[in-house]
Design a protein around this motif. Structure first.
Motif, mmCIF file in Angstrom:
data_model
loop_
_atom_site.group_PDB
_atom_site.id
_atom_site.type_symbol
_atom_site.label_atom_id
_atom_site.label_comp_id
_atom_site.label_asym_id
_atom_site.label_seq_id
_atom_site.Cartn_x
_atom_site.Cartn_y
_atom_site.Cartn_z
ATOM 1 N N GLN A 176 0.141 13.107 12.541
ATOM 2 C CA GLN A 176 1.241 12.354 11.945
ATOM 3 C C GLN A 176 0.774 11.090 11.228
ATOM 4 N N PHE A 177 -0.330 10.488 11.687
ATOM 5 C CA PHE A 177 -0.873 9.287 11.042
ATOM 6 C C PHE A 177 -2.357 9.176 11.370
ATOM 7 N N SER A 178 -3.098 8.489 10.511
ATOM 8 C CA SER A 178 -4.514 8.249 10.787
ATOM 9 C C SER A 178 -4.900 6.876 10.267
ATOM 10 N N PHE A 179 -5.938 6.319 10.874
ATOM 11 C CA PHE A 179 -6.465 5.011 10.510
ATOM 12 C C PHE A 179 -7.916 5.174 10.076
ATOM 13 N N GLU A 180 -8.274 4.612 8.929
ATOM 14 C CA GLU A 180 -9.667 4.614 8.482
ATOM 15 C C GLU A 180 -10.090 3.190 8.174
ATOM 16 N N TRP A 181 -11.040 2.683 8.966
ATOM 17 C CA TRP A 181 -11.676 1.388 8.719
ATOM 18 C C TRP A 181 -12.677 1.617 7.599
ATOM 19 N N PHE A 182 -12.810 0.655 6.688
ATOM 20 C CA PHE A 182 -13.805 0.825 5.628
ATOM 21 C C PHE A 182 -14.413 -0.513 5.238
ATOM 22 N N GLU A 183 -15.608 -0.419 4.660
ATOM 23 C CA GLU A 183 -16.235 -1.600 4.057
ATOM 24 C C GLU A 183 -16.736 -1.225 2.679
ATOM 25 N N LYS A 184 -16.662 -2.212 1.771
ATOM 26 C CA LYS A 184 -17.092 -2.029 0.384
ATOM 27 C C LYS A 184 -17.929 -3.229 -0.029
ATOM 28 N N PRO A 185 -19.071 -2.992 -0.660
ATOM 29 C CA PRO A 185 -19.853 -4.108 -1.175
ATOM 30 C C PRO A 185 -19.177 -4.705 -2.417
ATOM 31 N N PRO A 186 -19.535 -5.929 -2.802
ATOM 32 C CA PRO A 186 -18.956 -6.530 -4.003
ATOM 33 C C PRO A 186 -19.123 -5.610 -5.216
ATOM 34 N N GLY A 187 -18.051 -5.483 -5.985
ATOM 35 C CA GLY A 187 -18.084 -4.684 -7.208
ATOM 36 C C GLY A 187 -17.815 -3.204 -7.016
ATOM 37 N N HIS A 188 -17.802 -2.714 -5.774
ATOM 38 C CA HIS A 188 -17.579 -1.280 -5.565
ATOM 39 C C HIS A 188 -16.105 -0.919 -5.724
ATOM 40 N N SER A 189 -15.860 0.218 -6.373
ATOM 41 C CA SER A 189 -14.501 0.727 -6.533
ATOM 42 C C SER A 189 -14.479 2.210 -6.194
ATOM 43 N N SER A 190 -13.437 2.633 -5.505
ATOM 44 C CA SER A 190 -13.223 4.067 -5.347
ATOM 45 C C SER A 190 -12.791 4.610 -6.704
ATOM 46 N N PRO A 191 -12.963 5.906 -6.951
ATOM 47 C CA PRO A 191 -12.445 6.468 -8.203
ATOM 48 C C PRO A 191 -10.915 6.530 -8.160
ATOM 49 N N VAL A 201 -0.643 -3.464 1.168
ATOM 50 C CA VAL A 201 0.125 -2.839 0.097
ATOM 51 C C VAL A 201 0.447 -1.406 0.517
ATOM 52 N N LEU A 202 1.624 -0.935 0.125
ATOM 53 C CA LEU A 202 2.047 0.443 0.374
ATOM 54 C C LEU A 202 1.854 1.252 -0.891
ATOM 55 N N LEU A 203 1.221 2.410 -0.756
ATOM 56 C CA LEU A 203 1.079 3.364 -1.855
ATOM 57 C C LEU A 203 1.860 4.618 -1.469
ATOM 58 N N GLU A 204 2.743 5.046 -2.357
ATOM 59 C CA GLU A 204 3.570 6.228 -2.093
ATOM 60 C C GLU A 204 2.744 7.508 -2.230
ATOM 61 N N SER A 205 3.254 8.601 -1.704
ATOM 62 C CA SER A 205 2.617 9.907 -1.882
ATOM 63 C C SER A 205 2.412 10.177 -3.366
ATOM 64 N N TRP A 206 1.264 10.698 -3.718
ATOM 65 C CA TRP A 206 0.885 11.106 -5.081
ATOM 66 C C TRP A 206 0.785 9.949 -6.076
ATOM 67 N N GLU A 207 0.809 8.698 -5.603
ATOM 68 C CA GLU A 207 0.651 7.553 -6.509
ATOM 69 C C GLU A 207 -0.843 7.361 -6.792
ATOM 70 N N GLU A 208 -1.238 7.585 -8.027
ATOM 71 C CA GLU A 208 -2.656 7.481 -8.392
ATOM 72 C C GLU A 208 -3.103 6.024 -8.269
ATOM 73 N N HIS A 209 -4.290 5.816 -7.663
ATOM 74 C CA HIS A 209 -4.754 4.456 -7.392
ATOM 75 C C HIS A 209 -6.265 4.415 -7.165
ATOM 76 N N ARG A 210 -6.780 3.209 -7.146
ATOM 77 C CA ARG A 210 -8.175 2.961 -6.758
ATOM 78 C C ARG A 210 -8.204 1.645 -6.001
ATOM 79 N N VAL A 211 -9.242 1.456 -5.172
ATOM 80 C CA VAL A 211 -9.399 0.227 -4.395
ATOM 81 C C VAL A 211 -10.779 -0.334 -4.725
ATOM 82 N N GLU A 212 -10.812 -1.590 -5.166
ATOM 83 C CA GLU A 212 -12.058 -2.222 -5.601
ATOM 84 C C GLU A 212 -12.281 -3.539 -4.872
ATOM 85 N N ASN A 213 -13.515 -3.786 -4.502
ATOM 86 C CA ASN A 213 -13.894 -5.095 -3.973
ATOM 87 C C ASN A 213 -14.164 -5.993 -5.175
#
Length: 115
Positions: free
Chosen positions: A28-43, A77-89
């Motif tokens: 029903q739900f999951s949690f993912e801890w993450f770390e990103k170096p400066p300048g890194h962005s997910s696609p 921030v909340l992102l809805e289902s199918w909302e295209e996005h990226r996360v950048e440090n």
């Protein structure tokens, strides 16, 4: 009760310096801890899961096709289902965040993802 010690949790590094750790969760739900170096962005990507991204340390910019928000420590921030996005440090130091997904998901989203 199902405790998940951080040092024993399932983890992987989709790209150099971008680490993700699967914390306690369920279908029903999951949690993912993450770390990103400066300048890194997910696609840019989307998924069926709703997502809450919480900044625990540093600075994270979450961008969609239409908007962007910069999160500081404890912002979210909340992102809805199918909302295209990226996360950048976008800061100068290591950023740490926590993603919450509903319904829950596994790391297969990234490990079996086709570009």
């Amino acid at each position: 009760m199902k405790p998940v010690p951080f040092d024993e949790a399932e983890s992987y590094e989709p790209e150099d310096g971008w680490q993700r750790v699967s914390m306690a969760g369920s279908d029903q739900f999951s949690f993912e801890w993450f770390e990103k170096p400066p300048g890194h962005s997910s696609p840019m990507h989307d998924h069926e899961n709703e997502q809450v991204c919480i900044c625990l340390k540093g600075e994270l910019t979450v961008a969609t096709e239409d908007d962007a928000v910069t999160l500081q420590k404890n912002d979210s921030v909340l992102l809805e289902s199918w909302e295209e996005h990226r996360v950048e440090n976008t800061g100068d130091e290591l950023a740490i965040g926590l993603d919450v997904f509903a319904p829950g998901r596994s790391f297969d989203f990234w490990t079996e993802r086709e570009e």
